[in-house]
Design a protein around this motif. Structure first.
Motif, PDB file in Angstrom:
ATOM      1  N   ARG A 133    -110.000  73.911  45.297  1.00 60.30           N
ATOM      2  CA  ARG A 133    -109.039  74.879  45.851  1.00 60.30           C
ATOM      3  C   ARG A 133    -107.946  75.220  44.851  1.00 60.30           C
ATOM      4  NH1 ARG A 133    -109.706  78.017  50.464  1.00 60.30           N
ATOM      5  NH2 ARG A 133    -111.461  77.094  51.526  1.00 60.30           N
ATOM      6  N   LEU A 134    -107.493  74.231  44.095  1.00 55.18           N
ATOM      7  CA  LEU A 134    -106.447  74.520  43.117  1.00 55.18           C
ATOM      8  C   LEU A 134    -107.027  75.343  41.960  1.00 55.18           C
ATOM      9  CD1 LEU A 134    -103.450  74.194  42.636  1.00 55.18           C
ATOM     10  CD2 LEU A 134    -104.018  72.413  41.037  1.00 55.18           C
ATOM     11  N   GLU A 135    -108.214  74.992  41.525  1.00 56.65           N
ATOM     12  CA  GLU A 135    -108.859  75.747  40.439  1.00 56.65           C
ATOM     13  C   GLU A 135    -108.985  77.220  40.845  1.00 56.65           C
ATOM     14  OE1 GLU A 135    -109.578  75.019  37.454  1.00 56.65           O
ATOM     15  OE2 GLU A 135    -109.624  72.826  37.339  1.00 56.65           O
ATOM     16  N   ALA A 136    -109.309  77.462  42.112  1.00 57.71           N
ATOM     17  CA  ALA A 136    -109.480  78.836  42.593  1.00 57.71           C
ATOM     18  C   ALA A 136    -108.167  79.617  42.518  1.00 57.71           C
ATOM     19  CB  ALA A 136    -110.002  78.815  44.032  1.00 57.71           C
ATOM     20  N   ASN A 137    -107.036  78.903  42.501  1.00 55.37           N
ATOM     21  CA  ASN A 137    -105.727  79.565  42.451  1.00 55.37           C
ATOM     22  C   ASN A 137    -105.127  79.615  41.044  1.00 55.37           C
ATOM     23  OD1 ASN A 137    -104.426  80.181  45.255  1.00 55.37           O
ATOM     24  ND2 ASN A 137    -105.622  78.320  45.536  1.00 55.37           N
ATOM     25  N   ARG A 138    -105.864  79.125  40.061  1.00 52.18           N
ATOM     26  CA  ARG A 138    -105.286  78.927  38.730  1.00 52.18           C
ATOM     27  C   ARG A 138    -104.806  80.204  38.071  1.00 52.18           C
ATOM     28  NH1 ARG A 138    -107.794  74.342  34.845  1.00 52.18           N
ATOM     29  NH2 ARG A 138    -106.307  75.133  33.361  1.00 52.18           N
ATOM     30  N   GLY A 139    -105.485  81.321  38.371  1.00 51.53           N
ATOM     31  CA  GLY A 139    -105.118  82.579  37.735  1.00 51.53           C
ATOM     32  C   GLY A 139    -103.760  83.099  38.216  1.00 51.53           C
ATOM     33  N   GLN A 140    -103.279  82.570  39.318  1.00 53.22           N
ATOM     34  CA  GLN A 140    -102.044  83.128  39.885  1.00 53.22           C
ATOM     35  C   GLN A 140    -100.821  82.488  39.226  1.00 53.22           C
ATOM     36  OE1 GLN A 140    -101.988  82.904  44.101  1.00 53.22           O
ATOM     37  NE2 GLN A 140    -104.152  83.394  44.286  1.00 53.22           N
ATOM     38  N   LEU A 148    -101.684  76.539  50.129  1.00 48.05           N
ATOM     39  CA  LEU A 148    -102.704  75.774  49.409  1.00 48.05           C
ATOM     40  C   LEU A 148    -103.066  74.509  50.195  1.00 48.05           C
ATOM     41  CD1 LEU A 148    -104.341  75.135  46.759  1.00 48.05           C
ATOM     42  CD2 LEU A 148    -102.330  73.842  46.015  1.00 48.05           C
ATOM     43  N   MET A 149    -102.045  73.785  50.651  1.00 47.69           N
ATOM     44  CA  MET A 149    -102.297  72.521  51.345  1.00 47.69           C
ATOM     45  C   MET A 149    -102.983  72.761  52.696  1.00 47.69           C
ATOM     46  SD  MET A 149    -101.507  70.430  49.159  1.00 47.69           S
ATOM     47  CE  MET A 149    -100.465  70.018  47.766  1.00 47.69           C
ATOM     48  N   THR A 150    -102.652  73.875  53.352  1.00 49.08           N
ATOM     49  CA  THR A 150    -103.313  74.188  54.625  1.00 49.08           C
ATOM     50  C   THR A 150    -104.793  74.470  54.383  1.00 49.08           C
ATOM     51  OG1 THR A 150    -101.250  75.100  55.446  1.00 49.08           O
ATOM     52  CG2 THR A 150    -103.209  75.680  56.682  1.00 49.08           C
ATOM     53  N   ASP A 151    -105.087  75.255  53.321  1.00 47.70           N
ATOM     54  CA  ASP A 151    -106.497  75.529  52.987  1.00 47.70           C
ATOM     55  C   ASP A 151    -107.234  74.224  52.702  1.00 47.70           C
ATOM     56  OD1 ASP A 151    -106.068  78.174  53.217  1.00 47.70           O
ATOM     57  OD2 ASP A 151    -106.035  78.623  51.066  1.00 47.70           O
ATOM     58  N   ILE A 152    -106.595  73.370  51.901  1.00 49.37           N
ATOM     59  CA  ILE A 152    -107.246  72.105  51.523  1.00 49.37           C
ATOM     60  C   ILE A 152    -107.482  71.246  52.765  1.00 49.37           C
ATOM     61  CG2 ILE A 152    -106.895  69.895  50.308  1.00 49.37           C
ATOM     62  CD1 ILE A 152    -105.461  71.469  48.083  1.00 49.37           C
ATOM     63  N   SER A 153    -106.437  71.056  53.583  1.00 51.12           N
ATOM     64  CA  SER A 153    -106.590  70.095  54.687  1.00 51.12           C
ATOM     65  C   SER A 153    -107.506  70.650  55.778  1.00 51.12           C
ATOM     66  CB  SER A 153    -105.233  69.666  55.252  1.00 51.12           C
ATOM     67  OG  SER A 153    -104.549  70.768  55.727  1.00 51.12           O
ATOM     68  N   ALA A 406    -102.821  60.753  50.111  1.00 53.37           N
ATOM     69  CA  ALA A 406    -102.753  60.061  48.813  1.00 53.37           C
ATOM     70  C   ALA A 406    -103.769  60.658  47.833  1.00 53.37           C
ATOM     71  CB  ALA A 406    -102.997  58.570  49.006  1.00 53.37           C
ATOM     72  N   ILE A 407    -104.976  60.911  48.300  1.00 58.27           N
ATOM     73  CA  ILE A 407    -106.019  61.398  47.383  1.00 58.27           C
ATOM     74  C   ILE A 407    -105.719  62.821  46.908  1.00 58.27           C
ATOM     75  CG2 ILE A 407    -108.460  62.098  47.290  1.00 58.27           C
ATOM     76  CD1 ILE A 407    -109.039  59.558  48.858  1.00 58.27           C
ATOM     77  N   VAL A 408    -105.318  63.677  47.840  1.00 61.51           N
ATOM     78  CA  VAL A 408    -105.042  65.071  47.447  1.00 61.51           C
ATOM     79  C   VAL A 408    -103.848  65.104  46.489  1.00 61.51           C
ATOM     80  CG1 VAL A 408    -104.329  67.347  48.284  1.00 61.51           C
ATOM     81  CG2 VAL A 408    -106.058  66.040  49.553  1.00 61.51           C
ATOM     82  N   LEU A 409    -102.782  64.425  46.862  1.00 62.27           N
ATOM     83  CA  LEU A 409    -101.570  64.425  46.026  1.00 62.27           C
ATOM     84  C   LEU A 409    -101.872  63.826  44.652  1.00 62.27           C
ATOM     85  CD1 LEU A 409     -98.621  65.192  46.508  1.00 62.27           C
ATOM     86  CD2 LEU A 409     -98.159  62.820  47.127  1.00 62.27           C
ATOM     87  N   GLY A 410    -102.492  62.659  44.646  1.00 61.45           N
ATOM     88  CA  GLY A 410    -102.798  61.977  43.383  1.00 61.45           C
ATOM     89  C   GLY A 410    -103.717  62.822  42.512  1.00 61.45           C
ATOM     90  N   SER A 411    -104.750  63.420  43.109  1.00 59.45           N
ATOM     91  CA  SER A 411    -105.723  64.197  42.329  1.00 59.45           C
ATOM     92  C   SER A 411    -105.069  65.427  41.706  1.00 59.45           C
ATOM     93  CB  SER A 411    -106.891  64.653  43.216  1.00 59.45           C
ATOM     94  OG  SER A 411    -107.484  63.546  43.823  1.00 59.45           O
ATOM     95  N   LEU A 412    -104.202  66.097  42.458  1.00 58.94           N
ATOM     96  CA  LEU A 412    -103.583  67.317  41.934  1.00 58.94           C
ATOM     97  C   LEU A 412    -102.553  66.982  40.849  1.00 58.94           C
ATOM     98  CD1 LEU A 412    -103.127  69.539  45.138  1.00 58.94           C
ATOM     99  CD2 LEU A 412    -105.020  69.502  43.509  1.00 58.94           C
ATOM    100  N   LEU A 413    -101.704  65.989  41.123  1.00 56.17           N
ATOM    101  CA  LEU A 413    -100.623  65.708  40.173  1.00 56.17           C
ATOM    102  C   LEU A 413    -101.136  65.042  38.900  1.00 56.17           C
ATOM    103  CD1 LEU A 413     -97.826  64.545  42.641  1.00 56.17           C
ATOM    104  CD2 LEU A 413     -98.099  66.782  41.558  1.00 56.17           C
ATOM    105  N   LYS A 414    -102.256  64.380  38.997  1.00 54.83           N
ATOM    106  CA  LYS A 414    -102.821  63.736  37.799  1.00 54.83           C
ATOM    107  C   LYS A 414    -103.378  64.794  36.836  1.00 54.83           C
ATOM    108  CE  LYS A 414    -105.688  59.608  36.989  1.00 54.83           C
ATOM    109  NZ  LYS A 414    -105.141  59.093  35.828  1.00 54.83           N
TER     110      LYS A 414
END
Ligand code: HEM
Length: 449
Positions: A133-140, A148-153, A406-414
């Motif tokens: 989901r984050l990769e899909a938003n990278r161009g913006q 973003l978090m609503t789409d992910i969850s 924890a997984i979403v936050l950790g994965s994105l911030l890492k």
């Protein structure tokens, strides 16, 4: 922990605490800004106090000793609060509405689906969805964190419930759920009087339309799954094959109600928490640095590794302390209850106010500060810290949600760097039963880490 209530121990005379007069104004104040309203009433009337809410009278408390009494009672003395308002929203088979033996039976059936051990089955999917989901938003240039978090969850809960084999089905269910959330309003949950139709134009009309659509989608999915017998390890498969202690299978209507409950209770809550976590980390450089150092020190990015990283876990806990998504939980009395010096009669409701407990300066040093360390320094009792409620109705998705956040936050911030677009403070704002951030927390994407 539980103790049978002996009505003879409770004095027959009713003794109630003081509280604000009227019903409409206090209800609106609570809807608008729960923490401000609750703290104001504690200052004025003391803790506990009596709130004559539109859905019925409630004795509210943030005191640990009284919350311990409320959560320690035998569940049979409680029924759900305002169930007549919730039944039309979720269906009569939802765990939120069941009480007594049917409620206990339902929880026993569902608990294994959300048990800690099951999380490993969902972890990989949670991480993959977050990154995709984050990769899909990278161009913006800018990303709205809440969107973003609503789409992910939402995708996480839909795929955990229904499996990921049929992408069309996943998209269809995501869209139907989004429509339902968009059509809801806090008032629908606070007063039955808002449940009326007028030429298809009212909130209630829009909610009913969206609900009918989702209902049709869910029924088709349940029937297809039951007929095909194609069962995997997703939640729907477990529901379709589950039987109660007496060997009875769960009915189709019941499966429908529980799926509605999981979809509704299980994605907005986590999206709001994730958004708050991103916001607070970017405003608290010391906490953010500690978290990044921990993430960098991890051997790999495996979901299990992230979920057990101590500072990340403490960050999730602190986010849920400073912003409990549900600010108070309510139960209605079926037997009198002695609460401190008060004698509460049948029909009265009691409400542990999470937001009062979480900001109690006697428990939390400097409660206004976002400081994950506090959860590493000491532990808090379930009557001091209760973002998932407590007693016999404690959130069944608590382990799932904590793991996911924890997984979403950790994965994105890492992997990625961001900065807040806006430096103005974001404050809590009512959404439905839930409280979330007043903005969608725009983020500027700065590239990979
Ligand atoms: C950060 C995320 C979440 C928060 C803050 C949260 C919070 C809560 C709270 C406060 C309650 C009421 C407890 C009470 O009355 O004492 C609750 C109940 C419930 N939650 Fe959650 N929840 C979250 C995520 C989830 C997820 C992911 C699911 C399912 C997939 C879920 C399913 C439920 C259900 C079914 C109940 C009703 C339990 C019952 O009445 O027995 N929740 N939740």
């Amino acid at each position: 922990m539980t103790s049978k209530v002996d009505s003879s121990n409770v004095a027959s005379s009713v003794k109630l605490p003081a509280g604000p007069g009227g019903s409409l104004l206090p209800t609106l104040q609570l809807i608008r800004n729960p923490r401000l309203a609750l703290e104001g009433w504690v200052r004025q009337y003391g803790d506990p106090f009596l709130l004559r809410a539109m859905n019925g009278p409630v004795v509210v408390t943030g005191r640990e000793d009284l919350i311990r009494v409320i959560h320690g009672q035998d569940p049979s003395i409680y029924s759900p609060f305002a169930s007549s308002t919730i039944v039309p929203l979720m269906g009569s088979g939802s765990m939120l509405i069941l009480e007594g033996e049917p409620h206990r039976r339902e929880r026993r059936l569902m608990m294994p689906m959300f048990h800690g051990d099951r999380m490993k089955a969902y972890g990989q999917t949670m991480q993959q969805i977050a990154i995709e989901r984050l990769e899909a938003n990278r161009g913006q240039r800018e990303i709205l964190t809440l969107n973003l978090m609503t789409d992910i969850s939402l995708e996480i809960i839909v795929r955990s419930i229904f499996g990921g084999n049929d992408p069309n089905l996943v998209t269809q269910l995501i869209q139907a759920s989004q429509k339902m959330v968009a059509s809801s309003s806090p008032l629908l949950f606070f007063s039955r009087m808002t449940h009326f139709s007028f030429l298809g134009l009212t909130r209630w009309d829009r909610w009913c339309d969206a609900k009918k659509h989702l209902h049709r989608c869910l029924e088709q999915v349940i029937d297809k799954r039951k007929l095909s017998g194609d069962l995997g390890d997703d939640i729907l498969s477990l529901l379709c094959s589950a039987t109660y202690e007496d060997g009875q299978p769960i009915t189709r209507e019941h499966i429908y109600s529980e799926l509605m409950t999981f979809l509704f209770a299980g994605h907005e809550t986590t999206a709001l928490t994730l958004t708050w976590a991103i916001y607070h980390l970017h405003r608290n450089p010391a906490a953010f640095l500690s978290l990044l150092q921990e993430l960098d020190s991890l051997e790999d990015n495996a979901p299990e590794r992230l979920a057990s990283a101590p500072y990340l876990k403490a960050t999730v806990q602190e986010t849920l302390r400073i912003h409990p998504i549900v600010t108070e939980t309510l139960r209605k009395l079926k037997a009198p209850l002695q609460l401190g010096e008060y004698h509460l009669p049948v029909g009265m409701a009691v409400a542990p106010a999470t937001v009062l407990a979480h900001y109690n300066p006697a428990t939390y040093d400097d409660p206004e500060s976002f400081r994950p360390e506090r959860f590493l320094e000491r532990s808090y009792s379930p009557f001091e810290y209760m973002p998932f409620g407590g007693g016999h109705r404690r959130c069944i998705g608590a382990a799932f949600a904590s793991y996911e956040i924890a997984i979403v936050l950790g994965s994105l911030l890492k992997r990625f760097k961001f900065e807040l677009v806006d430096t103005a403070p974001v404050v809590p704002k009512r959404r439905n039963v839930t409280i979330g951030p007043s903005t969608a927390v725009p983020l500027r994407f700065l590239g990979p880490r």
